[in-house]
Design a protein around this motif. Structure first.
Motif, PDB file in Angstrom:
ATOM      1  N   THR A  14      32.801  30.859  37.564  1.00 30.33           N
ATOM      2  CA  THR A  14      34.151  31.271  37.194  1.00 30.33           C
ATOM      3  C   THR A  14      34.880  31.967  38.336  1.00 30.33           C
ATOM      4  O   THR A  14      36.076  31.784  38.518  1.00 30.33           O
ATOM      5  CB  THR A  14      34.093  32.234  35.983  1.00 30.33           C
ATOM      6  OG1 THR A  14      33.403  31.572  34.922  1.00 30.33           O
ATOM      7  CG2 THR A  14      35.480  32.624  35.517  1.00 30.33           C
ATOM      8  N   VAL A  15      34.157  32.748  39.109  1.00 29.42           N
ATOM      9  CA  VAL A  15      34.752  33.548  40.178  1.00 29.42           C
ATOM     10  C   VAL A  15      34.311  32.974  41.514  1.00 29.42           C
ATOM     11  O   VAL A  15      33.145  33.061  41.880  1.00 29.42           O
ATOM     12  CB  VAL A  15      34.316  35.023  40.062  1.00 29.42           C
ATOM     13  CG1 VAL A  15      34.937  35.854  41.171  1.00 29.42           C
ATOM     14  CG2 VAL A  15      34.677  35.581  38.694  1.00 29.42           C
ATOM     15  N   GLU A  43      44.770  33.521  34.028  1.00 31.45           N
ATOM     16  CA  GLU A  43      45.693  33.166  35.103  1.00 31.45           C
ATOM     17  C   GLU A  43      45.739  34.200  36.230  1.00 31.45           C
ATOM     18  O   GLU A  43      46.412  34.000  37.233  1.00 31.45           O
ATOM     19  CB  GLU A  43      47.113  32.942  34.545  1.00 31.45           C
ATOM     20  CG  GLU A  43      47.770  34.179  33.965  1.00 31.45           C
ATOM     21  CD  GLU A  43      47.404  34.470  32.512  1.00 31.45           C
ATOM     22  OE1 GLU A  43      48.085  35.313  31.915  1.00 31.45           O
ATOM     23  OE2 GLU A  43      46.457  33.873  31.965  1.00 31.45           O
ATOM     24  N   LEU A  44      45.013  35.302  36.090  1.00 26.32           N
ATOM     25  CA  LEU A  44      44.998  36.338  37.121  1.00 26.32           C
ATOM     26  C   LEU A  44      44.329  35.790  38.382  1.00 26.32           C
ATOM     27  O   LEU A  44      43.190  35.332  38.324  1.00 26.32           O
ATOM     28  CB  LEU A  44      44.232  37.567  36.623  1.00 26.32           C
ATOM     29  CG  LEU A  44      44.409  38.802  37.477  1.00 26.32           C
ATOM     30  CD1 LEU A  44      45.550  39.648  36.909  1.00 26.32           C
ATOM     31  CD2 LEU A  44      43.148  39.615  37.498  1.00 26.32           C
ATOM     32  N   PRO A  45      45.011  35.803  39.522  1.00 29.68           N
ATOM     33  CA  PRO A  45      44.446  35.215  40.750  1.00 29.68           C
ATOM     34  C   PRO A  45      43.439  36.149  41.437  1.00 29.68           C
ATOM     35  O   PRO A  45      43.744  36.781  42.450  1.00 29.68           O
ATOM     36  CB  PRO A  45      45.692  34.979  41.616  1.00 29.68           C
ATOM     37  CG  PRO A  45      46.663  36.025  41.172  1.00 29.68           C
ATOM     38  CD  PRO A  45      46.392  36.248  39.711  1.00 29.68           C
ATOM     39  N   VAL A  46      42.220  36.227  40.902  1.00 30.47           N
ATOM     40  CA  VAL A  46      41.224  37.160  41.437  1.00 30.47           C
ATOM     41  C   VAL A  46      40.860  36.860  42.889  1.00 30.47           C
ATOM     42  O   VAL A  46      40.423  37.764  43.610  1.00 30.47           O
ATOM     43  CB  VAL A  46      39.943  37.219  40.558  1.00 30.47           C
ATOM     44  CG1 VAL A  46      40.235  37.821  39.209  1.00 30.47           C
ATOM     45  CG2 VAL A  46      39.273  35.886  40.454  1.00 30.47           C
ATOM     46  N   ASN A  47      41.036  35.622  43.331  1.00 26.33           N
ATOM     47  CA  ASN A  47      40.717  35.285  44.723  1.00 26.33           C
ATOM     48  C   ASN A  47      41.666  35.969  45.700  1.00 26.33           C
ATOM     49  O   ASN A  47      41.371  36.069  46.890  1.00 26.33           O
ATOM     50  CB  ASN A  47      40.770  33.773  44.935  1.00 26.33           C
ATOM     51  CG  ASN A  47      39.702  33.050  44.141  1.00 26.33           C
ATOM     52  OD1 ASN A  47      38.767  33.665  43.647  1.00 26.33           O
ATOM     53  ND2 ASN A  47      39.847  31.747  44.001  1.00 26.33           N
ATOM     54  N   ASP A  48      42.820  36.423  45.207  1.00 24.02           N
ATOM     55  CA  ASP A  48      43.808  37.080  46.072  1.00 24.02           C
ATOM     56  C   ASP A  48      43.667  38.599  46.092  1.00 24.02           C
ATOM     57  O   ASP A  48      44.485  39.284  46.706  1.00 24.02           O
ATOM     58  CB  ASP A  48      45.227  36.718  45.605  1.00 24.02           C
ATOM     59  CG  ASP A  48      45.515  35.228  45.728  1.00 24.02           C
ATOM     60  OD1 ASP A  48      44.841  34.553  46.540  1.00 24.02           O
ATOM     61  OD2 ASP A  48      46.405  34.741  45.016  1.00 24.02           O
ATOM     62  N   ILE A  49      42.657  39.142  45.435  1.00 25.57           N
ATOM     63  CA  ILE A  49      42.485  40.597  45.401  1.00 25.57           C
ATOM     64  C   ILE A  49      42.234  41.139  46.805  1.00 25.57           C
ATOM     65  O   ILE A  49      41.424  40.597  47.557  1.00 25.57           O
ATOM     66  CB  ILE A  49      41.331  41.004  44.462  1.00 25.57           C
ATOM     67  CG1 ILE A  49      41.701  40.706  43.008  1.00 25.57           C
ATOM     68  CG2 ILE A  49      40.991  42.487  44.622  1.00 25.57           C
ATOM     69  CD1 ILE A  49      40.599  40.996  42.001  1.00 25.57           C
ATOM     70  N   TYR A  58      44.109  45.458  44.542  1.00 25.56           N
ATOM     71  CA  TYR A  58      45.445  45.017  44.132  1.00 25.56           C
ATOM     72  C   TYR A  58      45.638  43.561  44.549  1.00 25.56           C
ATOM     73  O   TYR A  58      44.866  43.025  45.354  1.00 25.56           O
ATOM     74  CB  TYR A  58      46.527  45.905  44.760  1.00 25.56           C
ATOM     75  CG  TYR A  58      46.758  45.622  46.235  1.00 25.56           C
ATOM     76  CD1 TYR A  58      47.840  44.863  46.656  1.00 25.56           C
ATOM     77  CD2 TYR A  58      45.873  46.102  47.192  1.00 25.56           C
ATOM     78  CE1 TYR A  58      48.035  44.580  48.006  1.00 25.56           C
ATOM     79  CE2 TYR A  58      46.056  45.835  48.530  1.00 25.56           C
ATOM     80  CZ  TYR A  58      47.145  45.074  48.933  1.00 25.56           C
ATOM     81  OH  TYR A  58      47.331  44.795  50.259  1.00 25.56           O
ATOM     82  N   ILE A  59      46.649  42.938  43.977  1.00 25.01           N
ATOM     83  CA  ILE A  59      47.009  41.571  44.342  1.00 25.01           C
ATOM     84  C   ILE A  59      48.448  41.611  44.838  1.00 25.01           C
ATOM     85  O   ILE A  59      49.354  41.968  44.075  1.00 25.01           O
ATOM     86  CB  ILE A  59      46.862  40.604  43.146  1.00 25.01           C
ATOM     87  CG1 ILE A  59      45.407  40.596  42.657  1.00 25.01           C
ATOM     88  CG2 ILE A  59      47.320  39.199  43.535  1.00 25.01           C
ATOM     89  CD1 ILE A  59      45.182  39.836  41.369  1.00 25.01           C
ATOM     90  N   PRO A  60      48.691  41.292  46.114  1.00 26.64           N
ATOM     91  CA  PRO A  60      50.051  41.356  46.653  1.00 26.64           C
ATOM     92  C   PRO A  60      51.025  40.493  45.839  1.00 26.64           C
ATOM     93  O   PRO A  60      50.737  39.335  45.540  1.00 26.64           O
ATOM     94  CB  PRO A  60      49.903  40.812  48.074  1.00 26.64           C
ATOM     95  CG  PRO A  60      48.446  40.967  48.403  1.00 26.64           C
ATOM     96  CD  PRO A  60      47.721  40.836  47.099  1.00 26.64           C
ATOM     97  N   GLY A  61      52.144  41.096  45.452  1.00 28.95           N
ATOM     98  CA  GLY A  61      53.185  40.367  44.732  1.00 28.95           C
ATOM     99  C   GLY A  61      52.823  39.928  43.330  1.00 28.95           C
ATOM    100  O   GLY A  61      53.518  39.114  42.732  1.00 28.95           O
ATOM    101  N   ASN A  62      51.755  40.440  42.789  1.00 27.09           N
ATOM    102  CA  ASN A  62      51.284  40.006  41.479  1.00 27.09           C
ATOM    103  C   ASN A  62      51.832  40.922  40.382  1.00 27.09           C
ATOM    104  O   ASN A  62      51.887  42.129  40.553  1.00 27.09           O
ATOM    105  CB  ASN A  62      49.749  40.047  41.468  1.00 27.09           C
ATOM    106  CG  ASN A  62      49.184  39.449  40.214  1.00 27.09           C
ATOM    107  OD1 ASN A  62      49.416  38.301  39.902  1.00 27.09           O
ATOM    108  ND2 ASN A  62      48.444  40.242  39.489  1.00 27.09           N
TER     109      ASN A  62
END
Length: 193
Positions: A14-15, A43-49, A58-62
């Protein structure tokens, strides 16, 4: 909250991240926390953390606010679309009692239960950790910047925290659960008006 009993391969389905964590158990905690985020909001973009200098993820611009905690074989996560959040999970351990004088103001130490002293101190520590994560900018004095209002020790309950840091003032509502020797606390929200 998640009790980690799986191998890393389970979470990797999953991750799809490559954490910069080398210790196997800490890496497993890292995966479990992000897995929980995906469970809460697929839908949370965990790869962008990314990680701030204060150690807050944090996730930039999220548009999501989130917080992750892990302790031993447990991970916990919270997500909100509306406001900042913080969560902490702790095991009741003697070391918390040994350092209680460093995080409890005198007024707070006075309301600690005599019969459930260590669990009550653990709830207070965990509450302040959750507030620390809610704030996210670091540089807090756990005695001066976070003042817990008196609350009785129970297996579950609410806590009010008065937060003051520079020009930032807030009255926060927190909720906690005790499950045996495990304590979970999260910031429910900030009182407005």
């Amino acid at each position: 909250m998640w009790k980690i009993g799986e191998e890393e391969a389970f979470f990797r389905k999953t991750v799809t991240i490559e954490p910069e964590v080398h210790h196997p158990h800490k890496r497993l905690q890292h995966f479990a926390g992000r897995y929980l985020l995906v469970e809460l909001f697929p839908e949370l973009p965990v790869n962008d953390i990314r990680i701030m200098d204060s150690r807050k993820p944090y996730i930039p611009g999220n548009p999501y606010y989130f917080s992750i905690s892990h302790c031993g074989d447990y991970a916990a996560a919270i997500v909100s679309r509306r406001e900042h959040v913080g969560i902490d999970i702790e095991l009741v351990q003697p070391k918390i009692g040994r350092v209680a004088h460093k995080f409890l103001a005198l007024r707070e130490a006075e309301f600690i239960s005599r019969t459930h002293k260590l669990p009550h101190q653990t709830v207070c520590w965990s509450a302040k950790e959750a507030v620390y994560k809610w704030y996210g900018m670091g540089g807090l004095d756990f005695k001066a910047n976070m003042q817990l209002q008196a609350f009785p020790f129970q297996n579950a309950g609410m806590i009010t925290c008065d937060f003051l840091k520079d020009e930032r003032m807030a009255c926060l509502d927190l909720q906690y659960l005790m499950d045996g020797e495990l304590c979970l606390v999260w910031v429910v929200g900030e009182r407005k008006g």
